[in-house]
Design an enzyme around this catalytic site. Structure first.
Site, PDB file in Angstrom:
ATOM      1  N   CYS A 106       0.758  -1.235  -0.007  1.00 11.88           N
ATOM      2  CA  CYS A 106      -0.289  -0.052  -0.012  1.00 11.88           C
ATOM      3  C   CYS A 106       0.972   1.405   0.060  1.00 11.88           C
ATOM      4  CB  CYS A 106      -0.823  -0.022   1.207  1.00 11.88           C
ATOM      5  SG  CYS A 106      -2.490   1.027   0.862  1.00 11.88           S
ATOM      6  N   ARG A 140     -12.603   5.348  -2.523  1.00  9.70           N
ATOM      7  CA  ARG A 140     -11.671   4.100  -2.093  1.00  9.70           C
ATOM      8  C   ARG A 140     -12.185   2.879  -2.721  1.00  9.70           C
ATOM      9  NH1 ARG A 140      -8.364   6.015   1.615  1.00  9.70           N
ATOM     10  NH2 ARG A 140      -7.597   3.806   1.899  1.00  9.70           N
ATOM     11  N   HIS A 203      -3.510  -6.510   1.748  1.00  6.55           N
ATOM     12  CA  HIS A 203      -3.124  -6.354   3.108  1.00  6.55           C
ATOM     13  C   HIS A 203      -3.947  -7.066   3.944  1.00  6.55           C
ATOM     14  CE1 HIS A 203      -5.587  -2.722   3.066  1.00  6.55           C
ATOM     15  NE2 HIS A 203      -4.924  -2.243   2.314  1.00  6.55           N
TER      16      HIS A 203
END
Length: 254
Positions: A106, A140, A203
């Site tokens: 990320c 997002r 993640h």
């Protein structure tokens, strides 16, 4: 600081791996420490001692490491480390070109590219380990994701990012999304690979559910230390738990 995780097998250690986590103080908000811990545990089960090191702003960056991991953080965290990371950029590029395996998630994935433009229009220069650049988007990209990878099969994880990453010709993707948004929600790619460096938006944490990726990183680390990776079967219920975690993740909708 360093911690020693001694091998759990009988007899002497097969070797020692020096594992470095980058910026755990600022870039560790998605449980990224779990990736380092998985690497240490799997190496212990294979008979290796693991010296766990960390690097935060202003400290000495040790060059004699065999494996590097780094995680994600908010834009503010990236802002705090950017100058220090730029100063360490040449050393990290040298390590990557010399074959040191790295996993960056990320935020550090973005800063290992050429630059990251925030939602406020501020451009943060990256260190160019990966031929990629990132621009913050308006929404997002969140949800379970699966990636078909030539080297690792199906890689499962969870993505939560607004950065839209584009790859240059000097970097290949980790794989193709199935399903998911991946690097930018448009070209079907996820992650980036160059030398033995893996960058990805997966993640939460990546390696507990994807032991094939963990063992590939360990194999490269052992080679980097001068040894040869010859794994033995791991008789541990954790292997079954990892497979079950993958099955559950793949069955869940985004």
């Amino acid at each position: 600081m360093s911690d020693l995780y001694e091998h759990t097998t009988d007899g002497p250690a097969r070797g020692r791996i020096r594992l470095l986590q980058l910026y755990p103080g600022d870039m560790n908000i998605y449980g990224d420490w779990g990736n380092a811990l998985v690497l240490a545990r799997r190496a212990q089960w294979q008979g290796y001692d693991v010296e766990m090191l960390s690097y935060d702003r202003g400290e000495e960056l040790k060059g004699d490491v065999h494996l590097i991991v780094g995680g994600g953080g908010q834009d503010s965290g990236q802002e705090r480390i950017k100058e220090d990371l730029l100063a360490r950029g040449p050393a990290l590029r040298d390590l990557a070109e010399a074959g040191t395996p790295m996993l960056v998630i990320c935020g550090l994935y973005q800063l290992f590219g050429h630059h990251f433009v925030t939602s406020g229009g501020v451009e943060m220069p990256g260190i160019g380990v990966l031929d990629a650049h990132t621009v913050a988007g308006n929404q997002r990209l969140i949800g379970n994701i699966a990636v078909e990878s030539e080297d690792f099969g199906t890689v499962v994880g969870y993505e939560n990012h607004s950065g839209l990453t584009r790859l240059g010709p000097g970097t290949r993707p980790l794989g193709r999304v199935r399903p998911g948004e991946g690097n930018n929600g448009q070209d079907g790619t996820e992650g980036a690979r160059s030398h033995h460096v893996i960058g990805t938006y997966l993640h939460g944490s990546l390696l507990p559910k994807n032991p094939a990726v963990a063992d590939w990183l360990l194999a490269r680390a052992v080679e980097r230390s001068g040894g040869q990776w010859e794994p033995v079967p791991v008789d541990d219920p954790v292997e079954a738990w990892a497979e079950r975690a993958r099955e559950v993740a793949l069955s869940r909708p985004r």
